[in-house]
Scaffold this active site. Sequence first.
Site, short mmCIF file in Angstrom:
data_model
loop_
_atom_site.label_atom_id
_atom_site.label_comp_id
_atom_site.label_asym_id
_atom_site.label_seq_id
_atom_site.Cartn_x
_atom_site.Cartn_y
_atom_site.Cartn_z
N ARG A 115 0.85 -1.19 0.00
CA ARG A 115 0.00 0.00 0.00
C ARG A 115 0.89 1.25 0.00
O ARG A 115 1.98 1.24 0.59
CB ARG A 115 -0.85 -0.03 1.27
CG ARG A 115 -1.82 1.12 1.46
CD ARG A 115 -2.99 1.00 0.57
NE ARG A 115 -4.11 1.81 1.05
CZ ARG A 115 -5.15 2.12 0.28
NH1 ARG A 115 -5.23 1.69 -0.96
NH2 ARG A 115 -6.14 2.83 0.78
N THR A 392 -9.01 0.52 -9.27
CA THR A 392 -8.62 -0.71 -8.66
C THR A 392 -8.89 -1.89 -9.60
O THR A 392 -9.82 -1.87 -10.36
CB THR A 392 -9.46 -0.88 -7.38
OG1 THR A 392 -9.37 0.32 -6.66
CG2 THR A 392 -9.04 -2.05 -6.57
N THR A 410 -4.27 -0.67 -7.08
CA THR A 410 -5.11 0.46 -7.46
C THR A 410 -4.36 1.78 -7.57
O THR A 410 -3.30 1.96 -6.97
CB THR A 410 -6.22 0.64 -6.40
OG1 THR A 410 -7.12 1.65 -6.82
CG2 THR A 410 -5.67 1.02 -5.04
N ASN A 412 -6.53 4.24 -6.96
CA ASN A 412 -7.73 4.75 -6.31
C ASN A 412 -8.78 5.05 -7.37
O ASN A 412 -9.51 4.15 -7.76
CB ASN A 412 -7.46 5.96 -5.42
CG ASN A 412 -8.65 6.20 -4.49
OD1 ASN A 412 -9.44 5.28 -4.25
ND2 ASN A 412 -8.82 7.40 -3.99
N GLN A 431 -4.42 8.30 -3.72
CA GLN A 431 -4.74 7.46 -2.57
C GLN A 431 -4.88 8.27 -1.27
O GLN A 431 -5.42 7.76 -0.29
CB GLN A 431 -3.65 6.41 -2.40
CG GLN A 431 -4.16 5.04 -2.02
CD GLN A 431 -4.94 4.37 -3.11
OE1 GLN A 431 -6.15 4.24 -3.02
NE2 GLN A 431 -4.26 3.96 -4.16
N ASP A 434 -8.13 8.23 0.56
CA ASP A 434 -8.59 7.12 1.40
C ASP A 434 -8.35 7.39 2.89
O ASP A 434 -8.83 6.66 3.75
CB ASP A 434 -7.89 5.81 0.99
CG ASP A 434 -8.64 5.11 -0.14
OD1 ASP A 434 -9.73 5.59 -0.52
OD2 ASP A 434 -8.14 4.09 -0.65
N SER A 463 -7.81 0.92 3.57
CA SER A 463 -8.31 0.41 2.30
C SER A 463 -9.48 -0.54 2.52
O SER A 463 -9.71 -1.02 3.64
CB SER A 463 -7.17 -0.35 1.61
OG SER A 463 -7.63 -0.97 0.44
N SER A 464 -10.21 -0.81 1.45
CA SER A 464 -11.26 -1.85 1.50
C SER A 464 -10.87 -3.05 0.65
O SER A 464 -11.63 -4.01 0.53
CB SER A 464 -12.58 -1.30 0.97
OG SER A 464 -12.98 -0.18 1.71
N GLY A 485 -14.07 0.24 -4.53
CA GLY A 485 -14.03 1.11 -3.36
C GLY A 485 -14.69 0.44 -2.16
O GLY A 485 -14.42 -0.73 -1.86
O1 DON Z 1 -8.11 1.03 -1.25
C1 DON Z 1 -9.30 1.26 -1.42
O2 DON Z 1 -10.17 0.80 -0.73
C2 DON Z 1 -9.71 2.15 -2.59
N1 DON Z 1 -8.63 3.02 -2.93
C3 DON Z 1 -10.11 1.28 -3.74
C4 DON Z 1 -10.60 2.06 -4.93
C5 DON Z 1 -11.35 1.24 -5.90
O3 DON Z 1 -11.66 0.10 -5.69
C6 DON Z 1 -11.76 1.92 -7.15
N2 DON Z 1 -12.27 0.98 -8.10
N3 DON Z 1 -13.33 0.83 -8.55
#
Ligand code: DON
Length: 580
Positions: A115, A392, A410, A412, A431, A434, A463-464, A485
């Site tokens: 990350r 992502t 990702t 983001n 990022q 987040d 993050s998710s 996300g």
């Molecule tokens: O880390 C995370 O949770 C977000 N930055 C993920 C972003 C994401 O999944 C965008 N895609 N559709």
Amino acid sequence: MRFPFLHLGLCLGLAAGLFVSTVPAAPVVEDQARLSLDSVFSPELSRHGMVVSEEELASRVGAEILQQGGNAVDAAVAVGFALAVVLPEAGNLGGGGFMLVHLAEAKKTIAIDYRETAPAQARTDMYLDESGAVDKERLRYSHQSVAVPGTVAGLSHALARYGSMPLKQVIEPAVKLAEQGFVLKPAHIDTLKRTHEHFAQSEASHRIFLRPDGTDFEFGDRLVQKDLAWTLSQIRDHGPEAFYQGEIAERLVADMQAHDGLISREDLKNYRVVEREPVRGQYRGYEVASMPPPSSGGVHLIQLLNILEAYPIADLGLNSAESLHVMTEAMKLAYADRSKHLGDPDFVKVPLAGLASKAYAEKLRERISRNRATPSEKIQPGQPAKYESPQTTHFSVMDSKGNAVSNTYTLNFSYGTGITAQGTGILLNNQMDDFSAKPGEANAYGLIGDKANAIEPKKRPLSSMSPTIVFKDGKPYMVLGSPGGSTIITVVLQTLMNVLDHGLNIQAASSMPRIHHQWQPDLLRVEEGMSIDTVKLLKAKGHNVRYARPLGTTESILWDGKVFQGAADPRRQGGGAVGY
Ligand code: DON
């Protein structure tokens, strides 16, 4: 033969026709319906190994590495570099992510955290303007949105520790794809068009992602990325050091300095990959391993499974109002906990074991009514036991030896900030969004955070992302994950339950309509194709239901003991499950 892409509407229409909700709870799916569903949605099959990603070209690169004798990690790293070229909206060198690696021989699963980190100059209130409001433009679309990238370090780390091939060999296909270009598909054209405004503001992005006359690319145009080819060949020839200390670092830092960015030479030099213990749980006899903090994905996936295990989900029926109701109520509780308890474990104490415990799930279950939706405003984060001790994209790989890789990474947003660092072809992430830029203020995914996820120098934003491996009798059974996300956790949950509870094959499980609730806002999102009867019944229970855009894009593999079944999510055209 690859799973033929069925138009989403057709998939979902079929699903809606097959499943009609009934009350009270009773098995609603006849065997015959199950059989026809499995034949409509057929996965890609292979005896030797499988690679599934959002771009078939990249999956092919991975399958070729397997064919050349590489293991799942070699193939995954090759896919990671290739996606940076052929899926520029999410595949990346300028972002970060998480990789779960299972090593069959050592019987070990490792969570690799690559990350991004906040630059050393970052400050908790750095995005607040004079009035105390969050400056969203600076937070999301500027050089100050960028956290220190981890992807090149992460992929190189995985390869050096757990791969068997030299970096040169696995990165070469990406170099070629960047140099020679590839033909853009409708899915690319669509996301490129939507990012036009942001590309137009970055000289380097403008040059790469728009036609020379400043118009959008059209279906059939070729995307050639010469600067990116240079960057990839620097990494090929000089290793990850080229990115963190060498020529690429020089160019990145020069671009930062020219635009008030925060990332310094020191930030790049100090970037470190962290290996962590996966978070683990049990669900109906299967073992689930997923990503621990700084992702919230794994722990809340397990928390949700723990809560839901006590309900007769299979009998309640796939996508029936009864099963969706309890799932929604569980989601609200998990996301409320996320807002308070989750952050970078190197900075805050996360009550991981408490959140993932069956006892805590039992306590939470007492708060769920089978008949009525509890309004989110009546739900506060719970009190798990304290910590006892100190766009992502996802891709999945399995090889014939039983090794498995589950990777989500990702920038983001789709194309991150939309800014490309001059002379590198590298799209810069955003990022920093987040983090919780201000307590109680929602980020782009509507997620609320507090102190645990406040900005601090060198900290990793929460993050998710939920790269996950499900084990049956100690062996990898399913490998899956998704972008999306905040919705990633619930998308992975439903795909997993569609197989483990409802007995669907992996392609059907990936294709069924999905739901999502994240506590705040108090909104139950459902995909089109969910039966209108189900929606009516959910509304009658008090849910605030809205039809929503597609949720997530899973890329999954299931090993049934004989054959690898690969499933690319039909929600994004162009994905590919490639076996060999
Ligand atoms: O880390 C995370 O949770 C977000 N930055 C993920 C972003 C994401 O999944 C965008 N895609 N559709």
